[in-house]
Enzyme design. Structure first.
Site, short mmCIF file in Angstrom:
data_model
loop_
_atom_site.label_atom_id
_atom_site.label_comp_id
_atom_site.label_asym_id
_atom_site.label_seq_id
_atom_site.Cartn_x
_atom_site.Cartn_y
_atom_site.Cartn_z
N SER A 285 0.79 -1.23 0.00
CA SER A 285 0.00 0.00 0.00
C SER A 285 0.83 1.28 0.00
O SER A 285 0.33 2.34 -0.35
CB SER A 285 -0.94 0.01 1.20
OG SER A 285 -0.20 0.02 2.38
N HIS B 16 -5.43 -4.51 -0.95
CA HIS B 16 -5.31 -3.48 -1.99
C HIS B 16 -5.34 -4.11 -3.38
O HIS B 16 -4.66 -3.65 -4.30
CB HIS B 16 -4.04 -2.65 -1.77
CG HIS B 16 -4.10 -1.87 -0.51
ND1 HIS B 16 -4.75 -0.65 -0.40
CD2 HIS B 16 -3.64 -2.16 0.74
CE1 HIS B 16 -4.67 -0.22 0.84
NE2 HIS B 16 -4.00 -1.11 1.56
N LYS C 24 -12.49 -1.73 1.97
CA LYS C 24 -11.85 -0.86 0.97
C LYS C 24 -12.69 -0.93 -0.32
O LYS C 24 -13.74 -0.28 -0.39
CB LYS C 24 -10.39 -1.26 0.76
CG LYS C 24 -9.56 -1.15 2.06
CD LYS C 24 -8.08 -1.27 1.82
CE LYS C 24 -7.27 -1.54 3.07
NZ LYS C 24 -7.33 -0.53 4.13
#
Ligand code: PLP
Length: 354
Positions: free
Chosen positions: A142, A170, A201
């Site tokens: 990240s 991610h 996310k």
């Protein structure tokens, strides 16, 4: 008013998607505000089981288990799976929750240099004396937006009889042709054994995490994983959001592709303007500046121009590697991206970064 957010992990824009919000409201009304219980007492509803089944189907794995967060999923897996007779090999830049999870287990610990396959191989050789070897890596890192060399990691794992674990926080929802993640992007879906990821996310952005993988592993986690056993069940509204987000992604890869096109636009325009953007093809686009003060004053000036970004400096990133981390989302329009690039160019010139 008028400020565009370029620092959220809302990669697909699903946290404000009307269907995701409606699904949360419906789940809230039908299933209540919360369960006031852990899963194995009275905290399991049909929607929890459905979501676990959907997650496993999305990743093409046998089964899945939900947690309150991916931090918990990472905290709960290593201790449950590994004994003092085993070894875990972890990339030195793995997320804090993987580091903490590994601290909690009694396996023999190796930390290999970031994405360094020679070092990983040397450590795998050292670890041959143990019963079981687990290689643990973030799929996408990240801070730099770089992607783990999973093909090479899986080849080494095969050679030295190791399992591969990836943290896909991610990556889930948008990397790879169908957004399945780093393993799909790099063509190793059948070689990665365990995936941990977040619902907080790209998948709606509310909260929650999970492990998906072989059924016997998930059965073991349900029996032994402490954050699963001893923490409250996910609230129905949160389950509703994630479930709808996965439906949308399984229906079409259009949202993921639109995010990829916008990432490409931002990266190429910023590079043409003279900035150095770390990583490759990832919506995490770190604008490398070097100096901590420069990153901080530039971020402040960007906000004055309606662009919300944050400067990162030591100790979050190494000394001398300060940056502004920009994150692209499918909800950004081309005009938003261009406005961000223009603001960077103006602010960069003003502060001597260009
Ligand atoms: N793993 C990685 C790589 C992350 O970036 C994060 C969140 O920052 C986590 C795990 C934790 O996820 P969650 O917010 O679901 O606890």
């Amino acid at each position: 008013a008028g400020i565009i957010n370029f620092c959220a992990n809302n990669y697909l824009g699903l946290s404000s998607h009307p269907e995701v919000i409606r699904a949360a409201v419906e789940a809230l009304e039908k299933f209540g505000a919360g369960l006031s219980s852990v899963r194995f007492i009275c905290g399991t509803q049909s929607i929890h089981k459905d979501l676990e089944e959907k997650i496993a189907r999305f990743h093409q794995r046998e089964d899945a288990i939900l947690y309150a967060s991916c931090f918990d999923a990472n905290a709960g897996i290593f201790e449950a799976l590994l004994t003092p007779e085993d070894a875990v090999l972890s990339d030195e830049l793995n997320h804090a929750s993987i580091i903490d999870g590994i601290r909690l287990c009694k396996a023999n610990k190796y930390r290999y240099k970031h994405m360094d396959m020679q070092d990983l191989e040397a450590k795998l050789q050292e670890a041959q004396k143990y019963r079981l070897r687990l290689v643990a890596t973030d799929g996408a890192f990240s801070m730099d937006g770089d992607i783990a060399p999973l093909r090479e990691i899986c080849q080494l794992a095969q050679k030295y009889d190791a399992l591969v674990f990836i943290d896909e926080c991610h990556a889930t929802g948008f990397l790879g042709p169908n957004g399945r993640g780093t393993d799909e992007l790099l063509g190793v879906m059948d070689k990665v054994t365990i995936i941990n990821s977040t619902l907080g996310k790209a998948l709606g952005g509310a909260a929650g995490g999970y492990t998906t993988g072989p059924k016997p592993l998930i059965d073991l986690l349900r029996q032994r994983s402490r954050p699963y056993l001893f923490s409250n069940s996910l609230p129905p509204a949160v389950v509703g959001c994630a479930s709808k987000a996965l439906d949308l992604l399984m229906e079409s890869n259009a949202i993921a592709q639109s995010m990829a096109a916008k990432t490409q636009r931002f990266r190429s325009k910023m590079t043409a303007a003279g900035f150095t953007i770390s990583g490759k093809d990832h919506p995490i686009c770190p604008v490398m500046l070097g100096d901590a003060r420069l990153a901080s004053v530039m971020a402040e000036d960007m906000l004055n121009r309606g662009i919300y970004v944050i400067g990162f400096s030591y100790p979050v990133v190494p000394k001398g590697k300060a940056r502004i981390r920009v994150q692209i989302s499918a909800v950004h329009s081309d005009e938003d991206i261009d406005r961000c690039v223009d603001a960077f160019t103006e602010v960069g010139r003003k502060h001597g970064a260009l």
